[in-house]
Design an enzyme around this catalytic site. Sequence first.
Site, PDB file in Angstrom:
ATOM      1  N   GLY A  35       0.925  -1.256  -0.040  1.00 57.05           N
ATOM      2  CA  GLY A  35      -0.141  -0.045   0.132  1.00 57.05           C
ATOM      3  C   GLY A  35       0.917   1.246   0.107  1.00 57.05           C
ATOM      4  O   GLY A  35       1.126   2.170  -1.039  1.00 57.05           O
ATOM      5  N   ALA A  42      -6.219  13.137  -6.412  1.00 62.88           N
ATOM      6  CA  ALA A  42      -7.137  12.663  -5.340  1.00 62.88           C
ATOM      7  C   ALA A  42      -6.933  13.065  -3.883  1.00 62.88           C
ATOM      8  O   ALA A  42      -8.113  13.452  -3.364  1.00 62.88           O
ATOM      9  CB  ALA A  42      -7.026  10.932  -5.377  1.00 62.88           C
ATOM     10  N   GLU A  91      -5.108   7.007   0.184  1.00 58.64           N
ATOM     11  CA  GLU A  91      -4.493   7.939  -0.378  1.00 58.64           C
ATOM     12  C   GLU A  91      -3.313   8.634   0.651  1.00 58.64           C
ATOM     13  O   GLU A  91      -2.855   9.592   0.313  1.00 58.64           O
ATOM     14  CB  GLU A  91      -5.403   9.076  -0.825  1.00 58.64           C
ATOM     15  CG  GLU A  91      -6.872   8.672  -1.550  1.00 58.64           C
ATOM     16  CD  GLU A  91      -6.664   8.086  -2.788  1.00 58.64           C
ATOM     17  OE1 GLU A  91      -5.611   8.060  -3.045  1.00 58.64           O
ATOM     18  OE2 GLU A  91      -7.666   7.957  -3.247  1.00 58.64           O
TER      19      GLU A  91
END
Length: 396
Positions: free
Chosen positions: A144, A254, A375
Amino acid sequence: MPMPAQDLTQLFALDSLLDADEIAIRDTVGKFGRERLRPHIGDWFEKGSLPARELAKELGALGALGMHLEGYGCPGTSATAYGLACLELEAVDSGIRSLVSVQGSLAMFSIHHWGSEEQKQEWLPRMAAGDAIGCFGLTEPDFGSNPAGMRTNAKRDGDDWILNGTKMWITNGSIADVAVVWAQTDLEESPRGIRGFVVPTDTPGFSAPEITKKMSLRASVTSELVLDDVRLPASAILPEAAGLRGPLTSLGEARFGIIFGAIGAARDCLETAVEYAQSRAVFDKPLAAYQITQTKIADMALEVGKGHLLAYHLGQLKDRGELRPEQVSTGKLNNVREAIAIARECRTILGANGITLEYPVIRHANNLESVLTYEGTSEVHQLTIGKALTGEGAFR
């Protein structure tokens, strides 16, 4: 009487920092949220389902999908206007803002910024209208915060590419018509060999099982992406994206929306708590009349106002083309961290009512647990800021 929402805006004279077009877009999206989304969002969250395809068409008609992109059916608004739309959508629910963010700032932005003219013409007009839904495949089960370690790979077979791998926590995945998938290739030494691919989701070997049993972002479609010998033509590669610069630039887009969105969730919690405190009688007078309640409200109002000011400032920097990644990290770290603290504090004002879906506070608090770590986790953003200030990278 309950305190009207505009009083929170007037405390910081926030509208004085926006132009007429930005205010009009904010108010239009806010009205859509109030009239179309709020009556249903509690039920969608409770059921763990969202009429995403139906909403995508409505959001497309509203001009909210890829709204800050130019051409190909995209409205081409300012970055600040896009941020304000994210703020109003997340004031309803983080899942709704996530649908818009992933569509516009991740999938559409990647194609718009890094794609070929043929890819842009094929996908962007349909995505802007909400007729096609996109997703963004970067995160993997074991990778991640360190996307450079991804195991998804693309190998050449003649003129084609064969993709294999698994992506995880992918918003819109199981309803998407197209996926932007990032994979290791042998074009350059890793991680510079990472490339993006435009993958129609009806391609043989592609599947997207939905992730269920979530306690957060329940009004959002979350999926795995499984790529099992997915064969793509050479034209599927994003020609202008090489290495991690491609996906990280898209993530910056984002994150910018989250800076605004998170403070929208915080504002909604605060407005709910103020209205509740004004109408709830405790020992024969309104809860709002007690000093401890007012100090909580005042402290939270300061953070909501400062969060707006930070978001607006970063929006102006982005509109001037001056926004840097560490500044995006500053906004995301601060506004999400403050928003989740405000949601929890507002829950205390509502007491037991704060844990029911009759009020939005616990729903926002649960959603913000996800926003806190997606994010880019808070720790990643802290280290990004730390590197900018010290010149030393401390990620390892």
